[in-house]
Write a protein that holds these residues in place. Sequence first.
Motif, PDB file in Angstrom:
ATOM      1  N   ARG A 369       0.851  -1.189   0.000  1.00 36.65           N
ATOM      2  CA  ARG A 369       0.000   0.000   0.000  1.00 36.65           C
ATOM      3  C   ARG A 369       0.891   1.246   0.000  1.00 36.65           C
ATOM      4  O   ARG A 369       1.763   1.391   0.853  1.00 36.65           O
ATOM      5  CB  ARG A 369      -0.824  -0.069   1.278  1.00 36.65           C
ATOM      6  N   THR A 370       0.718   2.163  -0.987  1.00 37.43           N
ATOM      7  CA  THR A 370       1.576   3.349  -1.002  1.00 37.43           C
ATOM      8  C   THR A 370       0.907   4.437  -0.149  1.00 37.43           C
ATOM      9  O   THR A 370      -0.306   4.614  -0.226  1.00 37.43           O
ATOM     10  CB  THR A 370       1.827   3.906  -2.423  1.00 37.43           C
ATOM     11  N   PRO A 371       1.722   5.161   0.601  1.00 35.79           N
ATOM     12  CA  PRO A 371       1.141   6.191   1.476  1.00 35.79           C
ATOM     13  C   PRO A 371       0.860   7.500   0.737  1.00 35.79           C
ATOM     14  O   PRO A 371       0.739   8.543   1.351  1.00 35.79           O
ATOM     15  CB  PRO A 371       2.219   6.377   2.551  1.00 35.79           C
ATOM     16  N   LEU A 372       0.807   7.429  -0.600  1.00 37.95           N
ATOM     17  CA  LEU A 372       0.495   8.635  -1.388  1.00 37.95           C
ATOM     18  C   LEU A 372      -0.479   8.247  -2.495  1.00 37.95           C
ATOM     19  O   LEU A 372      -0.247   7.286  -3.234  1.00 37.95           O
ATOM     20  CB  LEU A 372       1.793   9.199  -2.010  1.00 37.95           C
ATOM     21  N   ILE A 373      -1.577   8.980  -2.587  1.00 34.80           N
ATOM     22  CA  ILE A 373      -2.542   8.760  -3.675  1.00 34.80           C
ATOM     23  C   ILE A 373      -2.736  10.099  -4.382  1.00 34.80           C
ATOM     24  O   ILE A 373      -2.812  11.152  -3.720  1.00 34.80           O
ATOM     25  CB  ILE A 373      -3.891   8.235  -3.132  1.00 34.80           C
ATOM     26  N   VAL A 374      -2.783  10.047  -5.707  1.00 31.92           N
ATOM     27  CA  VAL A 374      -2.909  11.289  -6.485  1.00 31.92           C
ATOM     28  C   VAL A 374      -4.075  11.160  -7.466  1.00 31.92           C
ATOM     29  O   VAL A 374      -4.214  10.133  -8.129  1.00 31.92           O
ATOM     30  CB  VAL A 374      -1.603  11.579  -7.269  1.00 31.92           C
ATOM     31  N   LEU A 398      -4.167  18.866  -9.136  1.00 32.13           N
ATOM     32  CA  LEU A 398      -3.720  17.562  -8.619  1.00 32.13           C
ATOM     33  C   LEU A 398      -4.146  17.454  -7.160  1.00 32.13           C
ATOM     34  O   LEU A 398      -3.860  18.363  -6.364  1.00 32.13           O
ATOM     35  CB  LEU A 398      -2.193  17.445  -8.711  1.00 32.13           C
ATOM     36  N   LYS A 399      -4.847  16.374  -6.826  1.00 37.81           N
ATOM     37  CA  LYS A 399      -5.216  16.158  -5.423  1.00 37.81           C
ATOM     38  C   LYS A 399      -4.178  15.238  -4.808  1.00 37.81           C
ATOM     39  O   LYS A 399      -4.111  14.060  -5.158  1.00 37.81           O
ATOM     40  CB  LYS A 399      -6.592  15.507  -5.337  1.00 37.81           C
ATOM     41  N   LEU A 400      -3.351  15.788  -3.928  1.00 36.84           N
ATOM     42  CA  LEU A 400      -2.302  15.004  -3.282  1.00 36.84           C
ATOM     43  C   LEU A 400      -2.825  14.498  -1.935  1.00 36.84           C
ATOM     44  O   LEU A 400      -3.169  15.309  -1.070  1.00 36.84           O
ATOM     45  CB  LEU A 400      -1.051  15.865  -3.056  1.00 36.84           C
ATOM     46  N   MET A 401      -2.921  13.183  -1.775  1.00 44.57           N
ATOM     47  CA  MET A 401      -3.406  12.599  -0.515  1.00 44.57           C
ATOM     48  C   MET A 401      -2.228  11.995   0.219  1.00 44.57           C
ATOM     49  O   MET A 401      -1.650  11.003  -0.234  1.00 44.57           O
ATOM     50  CB  MET A 401      -4.436  11.498  -0.784  1.00 44.57           C
ATOM     51  N   ILE A 456       0.751  12.731 -21.683  1.00 43.52           N
ATOM     52  CA  ILE A 456       1.768  13.101 -20.685  1.00 43.52           C
ATOM     53  C   ILE A 456       1.542  12.276 -19.414  1.00 43.52           C
ATOM     54  O   ILE A 456       0.482  11.641 -19.260  1.00 43.52           O
ATOM     55  CB  ILE A 456       1.720  14.614 -20.338  1.00 43.52           C
ATOM     56  N   ARG A 457       2.546  12.290 -18.529  1.00 44.03           N
ATOM     57  CA  ARG A 457       2.403  11.609 -17.227  1.00 44.03           C
ATOM     58  C   ARG A 457       2.921  12.537 -16.137  1.00 44.03           C
ATOM     59  O   ARG A 457       3.997  13.146 -16.300  1.00 44.03           O
ATOM     60  CB  ARG A 457       3.210  10.306 -17.212  1.00 44.03           C
ATOM     61  N   PHE A 458       2.142  12.650 -15.078  1.00 44.70           N
ATOM     62  CA  PHE A 458       2.631  13.394 -13.906  1.00 44.70           C
ATOM     63  C   PHE A 458       3.341  12.396 -12.997  1.00 44.70           C
ATOM     64  O   PHE A 458       2.814  11.316 -12.722  1.00 44.70           O
ATOM     65  CB  PHE A 458       1.459  14.036 -13.143  1.00 44.70           C
ATOM     66  N   ARG A 459       4.522  12.804 -12.536  1.00 44.51           N
ATOM     67  CA  ARG A 459       5.256  11.947 -11.594  1.00 44.51           C
ATOM     68  C   ARG A 459       5.421  12.734 -10.298  1.00 44.51           C
ATOM     69  O   ARG A 459       6.027  13.818 -10.288  1.00 44.51           O
ATOM     70  CB  ARG A 459       6.610  11.564 -12.184  1.00 44.51           C
ATOM     71  N   ILE A 460       4.842  12.199  -9.224  1.00 47.92           N
ATOM     72  CA  ILE A 460       4.874  12.909  -7.936  1.00 47.92           C
ATOM     73  C   ILE A 460       5.772  12.108  -6.998  1.00 47.92           C
ATOM     74  O   ILE A 460       5.563  10.913  -6.779  1.00 47.92           O
ATOM     75  CB  ILE A 460       3.456  13.055  -7.339  1.00 47.92           C
ATOM     76  N   THR A 461       6.774  12.761  -6.441  1.00 47.90           N
ATOM     77  CA  THR A 461       7.787  12.079  -5.619  1.00 47.90           C
ATOM     78  C   THR A 461       7.852  12.723  -4.244  1.00 47.90           C
ATOM     79  O   THR A 461       7.749  13.956  -4.126  1.00 47.90           O
ATOM     80  CB  THR A 461       9.173  12.223  -6.289  1.00 47.90           C
ATOM     81  N   ALA A 462       8.012  11.885  -3.215  1.00 47.43           N
ATOM     82  CA  ALA A 462       8.202  12.426  -1.857  1.00 47.43           C
ATOM     83  C   ALA A 462       9.618  12.973  -1.762  1.00 47.43           C
ATOM     84  O   ALA A 462      10.576  12.269  -2.106  1.00 47.43           O
ATOM     85  CB  ALA A 462       7.979  11.328  -0.821  1.00 47.43           C
ATOM     86  N   VAL A 463       9.768  14.201  -1.313  1.00 51.31           N
ATOM     87  CA  VAL A 463      11.094  14.828  -1.272  1.00 51.31           C
ATOM     88  C   VAL A 463      12.014  14.069  -0.326  1.00 51.31           C
ATOM     89  O   VAL A 463      13.194  13.877  -0.605  1.00 51.31           O
ATOM     90  CB  VAL A 463      10.942  16.318  -0.855  1.00 51.31           C
ATOM     91  N   ASP A 464      11.447  13.586   0.811  1.00 54.75           N
ATOM     92  CA  ASP A 464      12.301  12.904   1.793  1.00 54.75           C
ATOM     93  C   ASP A 464      12.478  11.417   1.487  1.00 54.75           C
ATOM     94  O   ASP A 464      13.182  10.713   2.190  1.00 54.75           O
ATOM     95  CB  ASP A 464      11.703  13.071   3.204  1.00 54.75           C
TER      96      ASP A 464
END
Length: 479
Positions: A369-374, A398-401, A456-464
């Motif tokens: 389970r990923t702790p990020l949903i977009v 973009l809804k960042l959860m 296109i593709r959005f790629r959302i990455t956790a900075v930490d």
Amino acid sequence: MHTPTTRASGAHIEFYQKTGKIHPRTTAGRYNSLRRAMVWFSQLLFYGGAWLSWDGRQAFLFDIAERKFYLFGLVLWPQDALLAAVLLIIAATALFLVTAVAGRLFCGFACPQTVYTSIFRWVEARVEGDHIARLRLDEAPVSARKLRLKAAKHGAWLAIAAWTGITFVGYFTPIRELLWNLGPGDLGPWEGFWVFFYGAFTYLQAGFAREMVCLHMCPYSRFQGVMFDADTRTISYDARRGEPRGRRGAAKLAAATGGDAANPIARAGGDCVDCTLCVQVCPTGIDIRDGLQYQCINCGLCADACDDVMTRIGSSPGLIRMASESELAAPALPPASARARAWRSPRALTYVAGLVVFSVLGASMLVNRTPLIVDVLRDRSALLREGTDGNVENAYTLKLMNLLERPREFRVAVEGPAGVHIAGRDTFAVDGGSVLPVPITVASSAAAGLNGRQEIRFRITAVDEPALAVTEASSFLLP
Ligand code: SF4
Ligand code: SF4
């Protein structure tokens, strides 16, 4: 009570068989001890679970307003509905497995209806006395004593029911807030309704409906028979050993039952001395000696009572015991082999296989389970904007959860044809356990020479944690 009847072909049929209020005799034994242990365990879990804290909040909480389910450190969102469905399937399969192996064990030991009826009956016995005293009190004319005892009993029942209602709602609204709001009368309409409803439900079901729920209302009692087979072990009367039943002698019978030694003596061949104690202790008022009945909740109290009788008359216990049909038909089969047969039956093995498959599936869903949903939403009001320099821009939300319970920063990048890039801010801080809608502008320079619809593709990455990344597909529109 009105009993509906009809006449068909001259026969008189009763749709509903009247029974009086059942006041079962109390008994002691291993099944009764197990039942008590289950009542204590389940109620410590239920009443105590609402007060457990974890990381500064309630450990078990179905937060309806926030649409989240907190389970210690785990927070489930509506997006985890599939995982919740798998957990429900695991619970149902485990119940089917227990039923296939050991009959209605859940009904007799863990069903809330049974548990609360046991608690209410325990209170009744403390206030009104044993089953004879209760029967006499019911039949006695109204008096100050009767009113006092009934008021004390109903007062205690209402207190338990009210606390049960508060605890139940305390799993949906933080229980400390709920209690605080009870005092000043600040309870919301829904909370007030459910506290009242669940409290009244407990009072009526456990105080009045009791075994009628098992006999006439519970659908599970009707269809669980299909999970039984010849190797299913349930509380059963060993007719080969017990019959022909009959009284063995006044002295022995009196010793066994505490009854009258002047009863007639009729020496019989079977072990059953026909003392009817097994019927007197039965909470559903049936006679186990009549064979397997859907009314039997498998509580084992008749086995406890009969073991006591057998011990007193010098016979071995187990005339009523957990046994399967095949075990009773072949008395030489040792109980350990019968237990093994119950677990090896095709039906039980099918449920075990289902349990393993769904447990593995649930565990892998939980681990992966990923702790990020977009969620990506296009701006529908303006599909594209053309700048004077020939640049084309598309707007998105973009809804960042952030499913973790701590704040995190996420960076948004876009992948696609050369020249397509994010215009403006691309890094956003999202509070723990919250959803942040962020406006994103994607631009393409005139020099890129693109036209029409581009993938296109959005790629959302956790900075930490760069390994935590989510990719979502979308489209970019050009003239
Ligand atoms: S308690 Fe045992 S001995 Fe007594 S009637 Fe029931 S089966 Fe027979
Ligand atoms: S016959 Fe009655 S006492 Fe015996 S297991 Fe069934 S419900 Fe319990």
